[in-house]
Design a protein around this motif. Structure first.
Motif, PDB file in Angstrom:
ATOM      1  N   GLU A  20      32.672  70.334   9.187  1.00 30.24           N
ATOM      2  CA  GLU A  20      31.924  70.484  10.431  1.00 30.24           C
ATOM      3  C   GLU A  20      30.730  71.430  10.236  1.00 30.24           C
ATOM      4  O   GLU A  20      29.640  71.181  10.749  1.00 30.24           O
ATOM      5  CB  GLU A  20      32.826  70.994  11.553  1.00 30.24           C
ATOM      6  CG  GLU A  20      33.707  69.927  12.183  1.00 30.24           C
ATOM      7  CD  GLU A  20      34.841  69.465  11.276  1.00 30.24           C
ATOM      8  OE1 GLU A  20      35.235  70.239  10.375  1.00 30.24           O
ATOM      9  OE2 GLU A  20      35.323  68.334  11.453  1.00 30.24           O
TER      10      GLU A  20
ATOM     11  N   TYR B 165      27.336  58.461   7.619  1.00 29.24           N
ATOM     12  CA  TYR B 165      26.168  58.540   8.509  1.00 29.24           C
ATOM     13  C   TYR B 165      25.123  57.491   8.143  1.00 29.24           C
ATOM     14  O   TYR B 165      24.456  56.926   9.015  1.00 29.24           O
ATOM     15  CB  TYR B 165      25.568  59.944   8.465  1.00 29.24           C
ATOM     16  CG  TYR B 165      26.266  60.919   9.387  1.00 29.24           C
ATOM     17  CD1 TYR B 165      25.685  61.310  10.587  1.00 29.24           C
ATOM     18  CD2 TYR B 165      27.509  61.452   9.075  1.00 29.24           C
ATOM     19  CE1 TYR B 165      26.328  62.201  11.446  1.00 29.24           C
ATOM     20  CE2 TYR B 165      28.160  62.343   9.916  1.00 29.24           C
ATOM     21  CZ  TYR B 165      27.560  62.712  11.101  1.00 29.24           C
ATOM     22  OH  TYR B 165      28.200  63.586  11.959  1.00 29.24           O
TER      23      TYR B 165
ATOM     24  N   ALA C 212      23.169  56.542  11.469  1.00 28.54           N
ATOM     25  CA  ALA C 212      23.071  57.847  12.150  1.00 28.54           C
ATOM     26  C   ALA C 212      22.536  58.937  11.235  1.00 28.54           C
ATOM     27  O   ALA C 212      22.558  60.111  11.588  1.00 28.54           O
ATOM     28  CB  ALA C 212      24.448  58.252  12.678  1.00 28.54           C
TER      29      ALA C 212
ATOM     30  N   SER D 221      26.405  53.435  17.415  1.00 29.95           N
ATOM     31  CA  SER D 221      26.459  54.769  16.811  1.00 29.95           C
ATOM     32  C   SER D 221      25.479  55.715  17.490  1.00 29.95           C
ATOM     33  O   SER D 221      25.791  56.889  17.711  1.00 29.95           O
ATOM     34  CB  SER D 221      26.165  54.685  15.308  1.00 29.95           C
ATOM     35  OG  SER D 221      24.835  54.274  15.067  1.00 29.95           O
TER      36      SER D 221
ATOM     37  N   VAL E 284      26.547  57.171  20.689  1.00 36.13           N
ATOM     38  CA  VAL E 284      27.480  58.281  20.503  1.00 36.13           C
ATOM     39  C   VAL E 284      26.759  59.527  19.988  1.00 36.13           C
ATOM     40  O   VAL E 284      26.890  60.618  20.548  1.00 36.13           O
ATOM     41  CB  VAL E 284      28.609  57.881  19.521  1.00 36.13           C
ATOM     42  CG1 VAL E 284      29.488  59.081  19.178  1.00 36.13           C
ATOM     43  CG2 VAL E 284      29.441  56.760  20.115  1.00 36.13           C
ATOM     44  N   VAL E 285      25.973  59.358  18.918  1.00 39.44           N
ATOM     45  CA  VAL E 285      25.467  60.540  18.217  1.00 39.44           C
ATOM     46  C   VAL E 285      24.315  61.238  18.950  1.00 39.44           C
ATOM     47  O   VAL E 285      24.195  62.466  18.851  1.00 39.44           O
ATOM     48  CB  VAL E 285      25.028  60.206  16.768  1.00 39.44           C
ATOM     49  CG1 VAL E 285      26.190  59.698  15.954  1.00 39.44           C
ATOM     50  CG2 VAL E 285      23.862  59.248  16.739  1.00 39.44           C
TER      51      VAL E 285
ATOM     52  N   LEU F 142      25.905  63.499  21.618  1.00 34.87           N
ATOM     53  CA  LEU F 142      26.698  64.529  20.945  1.00 34.87           C
ATOM     54  C   LEU F 142      25.811  65.444  20.093  1.00 34.87           C
ATOM     55  O   LEU F 142      26.037  66.667  20.054  1.00 34.87           O
ATOM     56  CB  LEU F 142      27.783  63.887  20.076  1.00 34.87           C
ATOM     57  CG  LEU F 142      28.896  63.145  20.821  1.00 34.87           C
ATOM     58  CD1 LEU F 142      29.935  62.616  19.845  1.00 34.87           C
ATOM     59  CD2 LEU F 142      29.565  64.057  21.850  1.00 34.87           C
ATOM     60  N   ALA F 143      24.814  64.877  19.412  1.00 39.07           N
ATOM     61  CA  ALA F 143      23.904  65.697  18.602  1.00 39.07           C
ATOM     62  C   ALA F 143      23.128  66.664  19.483  1.00 39.07           C
ATOM     63  O   ALA F 143      22.843  67.802  19.071  1.00 39.07           O
ATOM     64  CB  ALA F 143      22.948  64.804  17.813  1.00 39.07           C
TER      65      ALA F 143
ATOM     66  N   VAL G   2      31.521  68.258  16.798  1.00 40.84           N
ATOM     67  CA  VAL G   2      31.163  67.673  15.500  1.00 40.84           C
ATOM     68  C   VAL G   2      32.308  66.826  14.962  1.00 40.84           C
ATOM     69  O   VAL G   2      32.099  65.732  14.437  1.00 40.84           O
ATOM     70  CB  VAL G   2      30.793  68.780  14.481  1.00 40.84           C
ATOM     71  CG1 VAL G   2      30.544  68.174  13.103  1.00 40.84           C
ATOM     72  CG2 VAL G   2      29.562  69.538  14.938  1.00 40.84           C
TER      73      VAL G   2
ATOM     74  N   GLN H 150      32.286  63.592  16.744  1.00 38.34           N
ATOM     75  CA  GLN H 150      31.186  62.753  16.270  1.00 38.34           C
ATOM     76  C   GLN H 150      31.525  62.125  14.915  1.00 38.34           C
ATOM     77  O   GLN H 150      31.314  60.922  14.708  1.00 38.34           O
ATOM     78  CB  GLN H 150      29.905  63.601  16.141  1.00 38.34           C
ATOM     79  CG  GLN H 150      28.708  62.847  15.588  1.00 38.34           C
ATOM     80  CD  GLN H 150      27.456  63.693  15.606  1.00 38.34           C
ATOM     81  OE1 GLN H 150      26.842  63.867  16.654  1.00 38.34           O
ATOM     82  NE2 GLN H 150      27.067  64.232  14.463  1.00 38.34           N
ATOM     83  N   ASN H 151      32.058  62.929  13.999  1.00 38.08           N
ATOM     84  CA  ASN H 151      32.432  62.417  12.673  1.00 38.08           C
ATOM     85  C   ASN H 151      33.494  61.339  12.767  1.00 38.08           C
ATOM     86  O   ASN H 151      33.406  60.298  12.097  1.00 38.08           O
ATOM     87  CB  ASN H 151      32.932  63.557  11.784  1.00 38.08           C
ATOM     88  CG  ASN H 151      31.821  64.495  11.355  1.00 38.08           C
ATOM     89  OD1 ASN H 151      30.642  64.192  11.522  1.00 38.08           O
ATOM     90  ND2 ASN H 151      32.194  65.641  10.813  1.00 38.08           N
TER      91      ASN H 151
END
Length: 719
Positions: free
Chosen positions: A235, A258, A263, A439, A442-443, A446-447, A478, A481-482
């Motif tokens: 993370e 990624y 991503a 993706s 989501v990212v 979250l990012a 994180v 997300q992963n």
């Protein structure tokens, strides 16, 4: 976009043409610089010594003169930036250097077995005198237990004395492999050196740029603060890449995940991250702008201060600098209430960056940044207005409406960015992430949370319990997300690999996209005809490649260090015979072979792997094995592979491949039995040189992979 309202778009395009002309035609003569000065003086003369009536009459000619001057300026600055042409470049001062003095010009990187350091040369000792010199070197220092402390203490600005002579970088030994030599040349590094830990000495500390030193120190402190707050290594690696641009801690599995899910852009600090920061600042400081007196200028000052401080925090990386310059120009334009074109602002930022370093044009991150940005600006609003949410759901409550609108906006941004960047992705990376839309849904949210939370962690790093608390929440986001990306990566058909398109085909795709954009903008049917013509040309080119690949038959051996490999490529299938250490090393296989397979139309699932140490009857190519040697029959050619030293009388063959120093005296070989003798890279450097020298005395030649690169033989039309 009105063409007349975007003069800098024309100017930056002319500059790019000049840079490309120099790069591809090597226009290194000073004639072009002189011509640039003449055209520039002519334009200034025309500008100041003609009447308004004459300017209107000859407007097109004056504009053409300005663009030609800019193109010549592009040629000139590209030549001036190419340091290896400088008279004081160390490679032009003497043939061999005994030792030299250099400054550490970038933050040293610790690798598994060595330290990697970029140096700027100051002096060289050759011909028994010290000479002032210039130029850059990539230095690799082998790790040593006795010198670990001194190696770890190396930092930006250290002045070193180094024994030995740097060597020119080498081109990639295998076809289609990443061209590290060209990559370094674009950073003005043309030489490298490998030394033991006792071959250098620290003379002092003299940083060439105090601002860069401050930026590196800030990034190191920020990295340590994040590490103290985020305890899980995986993370922390993602956070340090996402916020600070430090990718040293990312393992290959995370990078692959990624990349395969589309991503990877969130791990490359660039416009997305600066854009998030800009939006956060705009939201937090909106109340300042409402002040009647100087509110806008106070807002601008705080925003610029924060943006440039973030640039310092990331070590002044080129991608962040690009974005910060662009957002600074946007903020300035908004403050002075000038309704300037966003395209003009982008062009100005590109112009300034390319004037500073024209070789950034060849950076993949530069190309991706600007194509993504332009595509988002142009296509995102058009895609967004294709669906009127309020018409579809007229009685929806406000919260749900805003949620759907938010995710629809992200979808539109993702589609627009992908439309602008997918040709570059196919050209460089030969893959397409199928689930990029999902993706990014989501990212991106979250990012944004991770980025904001990480900045808060840094802001409150002086309050340990608060920083650890925020860091814990960031760590869990994180992790989420992963896990989401791991799940998407393992969905069926998550990524299409093995795609190959040429530079010409890439340009055809971009031309088609541009023509379709012009079709919708100007409603002229002729643009559709041109777009269809480009599409037809693209498919003709692809079909030609397909039929060529269908009939191919290639026997080849790549440079893979001391690890054995032999390959047979037939149609769109590949048979690899290699050591198990290579077969099970996915990273090495990708690095060495994937691009070549894509080029030849072989997808990864069409590759069959066989271990040379346990070769059995299931091997699809006829062979005979007797302990130290293997004899293959492929397309009416006999290939003999000698794996160890043997006393057996060698049979005749078209190709003899010698591995692992199996032959130490070439005079014992009967050259009449073999048409081609190949030495792979598993033979030692000393033995390869010795055999090569012996062969030359006998008037014979050897193909030495260590020196000449991969051995490739087309057999389809060689019978």
């Amino acid at each position: 976009m009105k063409w007349s309202a975007t003069p800098f778009v024309r100017i930056v395009l002319a500059l790019i043409v000049g840079i490309l002309l120099y790069a591809y035609f090597d226009l290194s003569s000073p004639f072009w610089t002189v011509l640039c000065v003449l055209f520039s003086v002519s334009y200034v003369f025309v500008l100041y010594f003609t009447t308004p009536v004459q300017k209107r009459k000859w407007n097109f000619a004056f504009g053409l003169l300005a663009l030609l001057a800019t193109t010549l300026f592009g040629i000139s600055i590209t030549h001036q930036k190419k340091e290896i042409h400088w008279e004081q470049h160390f490679s032009n001062l003497c043939d061999s250097i005994s030792y030299y003095e250099a400054i550490v010009s970038e933050e040293p990187q610790e690798k598994t077995n060595h330290f990697k350091i970029e140096l700027t040369v100051k002096k060289v000792f050759c011909q028994n005198i010290w000479k002032e010199a210039k130029g850059n070197i990539l230095l690799y220092i082998k790790k040593s237990e006795a010198k670990t402390a001194s190696l770890k203490s190396l930092q930006y600005g250290d002045r070193l004395l180094i024994v030995g002579s740097p060597q020119a970088t080498s081109p990639p030994p295998n076809p289609q492999q990443f061209d590290f030599q060209r990559y370094l040349a674009n950073q003005q590094i043309y030489h490298q050196q490998f030394i033991e830990a006792d071959k250098f000495r620290i003379l002092g500390h003299a940083p060439p740029n105090r601002i860069v030193e401050l930026a590196i120190q800030l990034r190191q402190k920020a990295s340590l603060a994040l590490q103290n707050a985020i305890h899980e290594q995986e993370e922390y690696a993602v956070v340090s890449a996402l916020v600070l641009g430090i990718k040293d801690h990312l393992d290959n599995a995370i990078r692959s995940t990624y990349s395969h899910t589309g991503a990877m852009h969130v791990l490359a600090v660039s416009g997305l991250h600066v854009g998030i920061l800009f939006q956060i600042l705009t939201w937090l400081l909106a109340w300042i702008k409402k002040s009647k007196k100087y509110g806008n200028w106070i807002f601008l000052s705080i925003v610029l201060l924060c943006l440039w401080f973030y640039a310092l925090l990331t070590g002044l990386s080129p991608s962040v600098l690009r974005a910060v310059i662009m957002f600074s120009l946007v903020a300035l334009a908004n403050t002075i209430q000038r309704n300037s074109s966003i395209y003009n602002t982008i062009a100005i930022s590109a112009f300034l960056i390319l004037c500073y370093d024209p070789y950034l044009l060849f950076s993949v991150s530069f190309q991706l940044s600007y194509t993504a940005l332009l595509a988002i600006i142009y296509f995102q609003p058009k895609i967004f207005h294709c669906w009127h949410i309020e018409d579809s759901f007229p009685h929806m409550n406000k919260w749900l409406f805003q949620t759907i609108k938010f995710f629809w906006s992200i979808t539109c941004v993702s589609l627009a960015a992908q439309l602008g960047t997918f040709p570059i992705g196919l050209f460089y990376f030969h893959q397409f992430p199928v689930y990029f839309l999902f993706s990014n849904l989501v990212v991106i949210p979250l990012a944004t949370v991770i980025f904001s939370g990480s900045l808060l962690t840094l802001l409150f790093s002086w309050v340990p319990f608060l920083a650890v608390g925020i860091g814990f929440l960031v760590e869990k986001v994180v992790w989420l997300q992963n896990e989401a990306l791991f799940f998407m990566e393992h969905l069926p058909y998550a990524v299409i690999e093995g795609i190959h398109i040429s530079l010409g085909e890439t340009l055809l795709i971009y031309t088609t996209i541009l023509l379709l954009a012009m079709l919708f903008a100007f409603q002229k049917i002729s643009y559709l005809y041109y777009a269809v013509a480009c599409t037809v040309l693209f498919f003709i080119s692809q079909m030609q490649e397909f039929f060529e690949q269908k009939n191919q038959a290639i026997f080849y051996i790549f440079h893979s260090g001391k690890v054995l490999n032999m390959n047979f490529l037939e149609g769109n299938q590949n048979i690899m015979l290699a050591d198990s250490s290579l077969i099970y090393d996915d990273y090495q296989v990708r690095n060495l072979f994937y691009n070549y397979w894509s080029y030849k139309g072989v997808s990864p699932e069409k590759v069959k792997y066989f271990n040379i140490s346990s070769l059995e009857n299931g091997f699809p190519i006829p062979f005979y094995r007797e302990k130290e040697l293997v004899l293959f029959s492929y397309h009416q050619k006999k290939i003999l592979w000698l794996l160890e030293k043997t006393e057996i009388d060698l049979p005749s063959a078209d190709f003899l491949l010698i591995s692992k120093n199996a032959v130490r005296d070439v005079e014992k070989l009967d050259f009449s039995k073999f048409k081609t003798i190949i030495l792979d890279a598993s033979n030692s450097y000393y033995n390869s040189k010795k055999l090569s020298s012996q062969a030359k005395k006998l008037g014979m030649s050897l193909y030495i992979i260590r020196e000449q690169g991969a051995f490739i033989k087309e057999l389809a039309n060689d019978n």
